[in-house]
Design an enzyme around this catalytic site. Sequence first.
Site, mmCIF file in Angstrom:
data_model
loop_
_atom_site.group_PDB
_atom_site.id
_atom_site.type_symbol
_atom_site.label_atom_id
_atom_site.label_comp_id
_atom_site.label_asym_id
_atom_site.label_seq_id
_atom_site.Cartn_x
_atom_site.Cartn_y
_atom_site.Cartn_z
ATOM 1 N N TRP A 129 0.873 -1.177 0.000
ATOM 2 C CA TRP A 129 0.000 0.000 0.000
ATOM 3 C C TRP A 129 0.915 1.234 0.000
ATOM 4 C CZ3 TRP A 129 -1.849 2.750 4.855
ATOM 5 C CH2 TRP A 129 -2.905 3.627 4.588
ATOM 6 N N ASP A 210 0.132 -5.276 9.747
ATOM 7 C CA ASP A 210 -0.947 -4.327 9.471
ATOM 8 C C ASP A 210 -2.158 -5.110 8.967
ATOM 9 O OD1 ASP A 210 -2.331 -1.973 9.062
ATOM 10 O OD2 ASP A 210 -1.486 -1.635 7.063
ATOM 11 N N LYS A 245 -13.232 -1.277 7.250
ATOM 12 C CA LYS A 245 -13.866 -2.123 6.228
ATOM 13 C C LYS A 245 -14.835 -3.124 6.851
ATOM 14 C CE LYS A 245 -9.935 -0.525 4.538
ATOM 15 N NZ LYS A 245 -9.574 0.450 3.553
HETATM 16 C C1 LMR Z 1 -7.015 1.358 -0.059
HETATM 17 O O1 LMR Z 1 -5.926 0.770 -0.123
HETATM 18 O O2 LMR Z 1 -7.660 1.670 -1.062
HETATM 19 C C2 LMR Z 1 -7.605 1.670 1.276
HETATM 20 O O3 LMR Z 1 -6.764 1.217 2.285
HETATM 21 C C3 LMR Z 1 -7.998 3.088 1.427
HETATM 22 C C4 LMR Z 1 -6.842 4.038 1.496
HETATM 23 O O4 LMR Z 1 -6.816 4.837 2.437
HETATM 24 O O5 LMR Z 1 -5.961 4.015 0.647
#
Ligand code: LMR
Length: 396
Positions: A129, A210, A245
């Site tokens: 992420w 996480d 979520k």
């Molecule tokens: C995502 O990866 O889309 C979610 O975790 C929302 C975000 O804050 O990026």
Amino acid sequence: MFGHVEPYAGDPILGLVEKFLNDPRAEKVNLGIGIYFDENGRLPVPASVAAAEKARAAEPQPRSYLPMEGLAEYRRAVQELLFAGCAALDEGRIATVQTLGGSGALKLGADFLHQWFPDAEVYVSDPTWDNHKSIFEGAGCTVGTYPYYDAETVGVRFDAMLDFFNGLPERSVLLLHPCCHNPTGVDLSRDQWDTLLAVVKQRGLIPFMDIAYQGFGDGLQEDAYAIHKAAEMGLTVFVSNSFSKNLSLYGERVGGLSVVCPTAAEAELVLSRLKFGVRRIYSSPPAHGAFITAAVMNTPELRQSWENEVAAMRGRIRAMRQKLYDTLSRKLPGRNFDYFIKQRGMFSYTGLNPVQVQRLQDEFAVYLVGSGRMCVAGLNESNIDYVADAVAAVLQ
Ligand code: LMR
């Protein structure tokens, strides 16, 4: 005065939401941000949450500050959800603070690590992420990547990952995804977790897990396997969790940071520093979401209703994965779409390249993140054929 300020280029995920909202095309489909939409394309209000809110609204409540560490019954619920059955829980070895979502937990943990382990470098999966890197760098940490995703097999480069971990200095920090890997949807098996955590222990590394999608993979407890295992092995582990979520409480910012410590005395020490961390950023967390979450977690009927709701969300995500797989396999018989059904959680790394992703957006108003990540929880019976047609068109 501000001429020297560098503009923010925008976030690859949140920026896409703005673009989607401004798109006038009626057929548009949002498969960018990680938000669970229901079969009707709406953000659900779980019945468990609605019942807790109704009960709370029945009697107007005074609105005092919460303590720096957050609401006691919320923090207990976080611990019980993440560490059910772990000895560390009974032994009082876990320091937990309520945080502003999972992001707030990452920030608090990153600040703590940077202050008390200033030489420790942080490693995130390749890919991860995007905000993981930003949050740790924002806390002053040096952030590198470890091998993870294998595009050839749509699996994990497990041997490379282990080799990499084996070469790291003691006290290096590893940002790990216990389930529903974001962005790939590719998770480790239990055997792989066992092997990996043994290396983590032997090398004296610091795991930071996480977990933002608990319950969307194989089940609430099943998805916490790596966390349980790490705690049982006596590892010192950081866990950031989120109810955004699985309770559909995105805007309430309900998360937690838990640190499993070697002793109860150290847990107390860590908690005291985390409280200071909270105090100097925002003093204390918001109350409403914590009260609602605690009510759902700690009231048996609401808890049961919520667990059923999470199971239904998980089932719907799986059904959409299966349908996309079936439809695309039929449309493009020469191609292998196995990955849609092998991956877990909300996200699928589709392998679509940036040009194909851009075509989806420009020609079909179908929004995916530039990396090719698709949020399959944005699919439903009404849009899935349209999306499958669009994907097939850009793949041809
Ligand atoms: C995502 O990866 O889309 C979610 O975790 C929302 C975000 O804050 O990026």
